[in-house]
Design a protein around this motif. Sequence first.
Motif, PDB file in Angstrom:
ATOM      1  N   GLN A  86      70.399  59.995 -12.326  1.00  0.00           N
ATOM      2  CA  GLN A  86      69.200  59.157 -12.386  1.00  0.00           C
ATOM      3  C   GLN A  86      67.981  59.963 -11.959  1.00  0.00           C
ATOM      4  OE1 GLN A  86      69.277  55.719  -9.864  1.00  0.00           O
ATOM      5  NE2 GLN A  86      67.227  55.053 -10.429  1.00  0.00           N
ATOM      6  N   PRO A  87      66.919  59.957 -12.767  1.00  0.00           N
ATOM      7  CA  PRO A  87      65.727  60.715 -12.384  1.00  0.00           C
ATOM      8  C   PRO A  87      64.882  59.968 -11.362  1.00  0.00           C
ATOM      9  CG  PRO A  87      65.374  59.679 -14.508  1.00  0.00           C
ATOM     10  CD  PRO A  87      66.792  59.375 -14.119  1.00  0.00           C
ATOM     11  N   HIS A  88      64.253  60.716 -10.475  1.00  0.00           N
ATOM     12  CA  HIS A  88      63.304  60.183  -9.501  1.00  0.00           C
ATOM     13  C   HIS A  88      62.022  61.008  -9.594  1.00  0.00           C
ATOM     14  CE1 HIS A  88      66.320  57.652  -7.536  1.00  0.00           C
ATOM     15  NE2 HIS A  88      67.129  58.697  -7.483  1.00  0.00           N
ATOM     16  N   ALA A  89      60.905  60.369  -9.289  1.00  0.00           N
ATOM     17  CA  ALA A  89      59.625  61.076  -9.303  1.00  0.00           C
ATOM     18  C   ALA A  89      58.720  60.499  -8.224  1.00  0.00           C
ATOM     19  CB  ALA A  89      58.952  60.957 -10.666  1.00  0.00           C
ATOM     20  N   GLY A  90      57.811  61.334  -7.744  1.00  0.00           N
ATOM     21  CA  GLY A  90      56.867  60.873  -6.740  1.00  0.00           C
ATOM     22  C   GLY A  90      55.845  61.945  -6.435  1.00  0.00           C
ATOM     23  N   PRO A  91      54.954  61.708  -5.470  1.00  0.00           N
ATOM     24  CA  PRO A  91      53.949  62.704  -5.090  1.00  0.00           C
ATOM     25  C   PRO A  91      54.596  64.024  -4.691  1.00  0.00           C
ATOM     26  CG  PRO A  91      53.445  60.575  -4.108  1.00  0.00           C
ATOM     27  CD  PRO A  91      54.820  60.452  -4.702  1.00  0.00           C
ATOM     28  N   GLY A  92      53.926  65.108  -5.028  1.00  0.00           N
ATOM     29  CA  GLY A  92      54.498  66.425  -4.785  1.00  0.00           C
ATOM     30  C   GLY A  92      54.299  66.969  -3.389  1.00  0.00           C
ATOM     31  N   ALA A  93      53.611  66.220  -2.517  1.00  0.00           N
ATOM     32  CA  ALA A  93      53.402  66.657  -1.138  1.00  0.00           C
ATOM     33  C   ALA A  93      54.302  65.872  -0.199  1.00  0.00           C
ATOM     34  CB  ALA A  93      51.943  66.467  -0.736  1.00  0.00           C
ATOM     35  N   CYS A  94      54.962  66.546   0.709  1.00  0.00           N
ATOM     36  CA  CYS A  94      55.822  65.894   1.691  1.00  0.00           C
ATOM     37  C   CYS A  94      54.970  64.986   2.582  1.00  0.00           C
ATOM     38  CB  CYS A  94      56.542  66.941   2.537  1.00  0.00           C
ATOM     39  SG  CYS A  94      57.619  66.236   3.811  1.00  0.00           S
ATOM     40  N   PRO A  95      55.427  63.748   2.857  1.00  0.00           N
ATOM     41  CA  PRO A  95      54.637  62.837   3.679  1.00  0.00           C
ATOM     42  C   PRO A  95      54.545  63.259   5.146  1.00  0.00           C
ATOM     43  CG  PRO A  95      56.795  61.889   3.203  1.00  0.00           C
ATOM     44  CD  PRO A  95      56.663  63.121   2.359  1.00  0.00           C
TER      45      PRO A  95
END
Length: 335
Positions: A86-95
């Motif tokens: 399953q693909p996941h995506a999100g902001p490229g900067a670690c929170p």
Amino acid sequence: MNDRAGKARWTSPLRRRRGPEWAKQTPTWSQARPMLIADALKRASARPSGNWFVVGASRDVRPSGRPLGRTVSGIEIVVWRSETGQPHAGPGACPHLGAPLRDSRVVCGRLVCHWHGLALDGSAFAGWQPYPVYDDGVLLWVRLDAVGGEEPSEQPVVPVRPAAGSGVDAVFTAVGVCEPEDVVANRLDPWHGSWYHPYSFVDLTVVQEPQESEHDAFVVDVSFRVAGRLVVPVRAEFSAPEPRTVVMHIADGEGASSVVETHATPLTGVADEHPRTAVVEAVVATSERRGFALARAAAPVLRPLMRRAAGRLWRDDLAYAERRWMLRSTGRFPD
């Protein structure tokens, strides 16, 4: 009785070209009317995209493989897969402290930051909000509502392709200094094919122009050059199902139902002085010939060759798109 009786006789897809050489072909400048191309581009730009952007090839992101880092319209994103694919995506900067998650590792389906070990499973965490992601089997799409500004849709506008498993697909990516509309405008100008790409296309004739209320596509008769005077003639249709996509569909001839999808993804923000756009081109080739099963079996060998062919075309077509952007940005583009 002959065992071959009743079987279709094999015919070669190749034809020997007898037409004029490059300088003697019929000029197409009077047919390639700027207003006609502009109107086709305007209609494409008005179609909904649902805020979806192509970010890369499906096979570039594998379970337990490296994450894929991209920047879309100035927004840094990261894509990875769970153990089940399953693909996941999100902001490229670690929170935590902003580390680039594209350099992280995928461990047991979780994205583990290489700075301090923070693990993300694809759900919201400490202000980090995932983006909708869609895998169409050939390409990966990410939905960015803040960038698209449209009514979001559940899935992107995926072009009609050959049936799954019946074709050979390859994805090529290149980057140019231009905007997505310059890439799309290039593809909505089929008349440049035989002049600008004589190493690939000959004897190109636009047999039908787009019709706003009916069939909004260019219909083209063209021959793909194989070697010397040997060509493969086809009828192709060019259409734009959404603002950042143009599809060439082989309607008749060798490889009927094959497609070439050109997707233009903005990399820089709208205010950037020097915009950059990624061209992600997906080629899905198929054939009804019995021997095409061998081509499917040899897909890993064929894909680099398919990408090389696309790269040769885009070496020139990006120059076209970049020139168009430069003229537009300096107010010198012809009306």
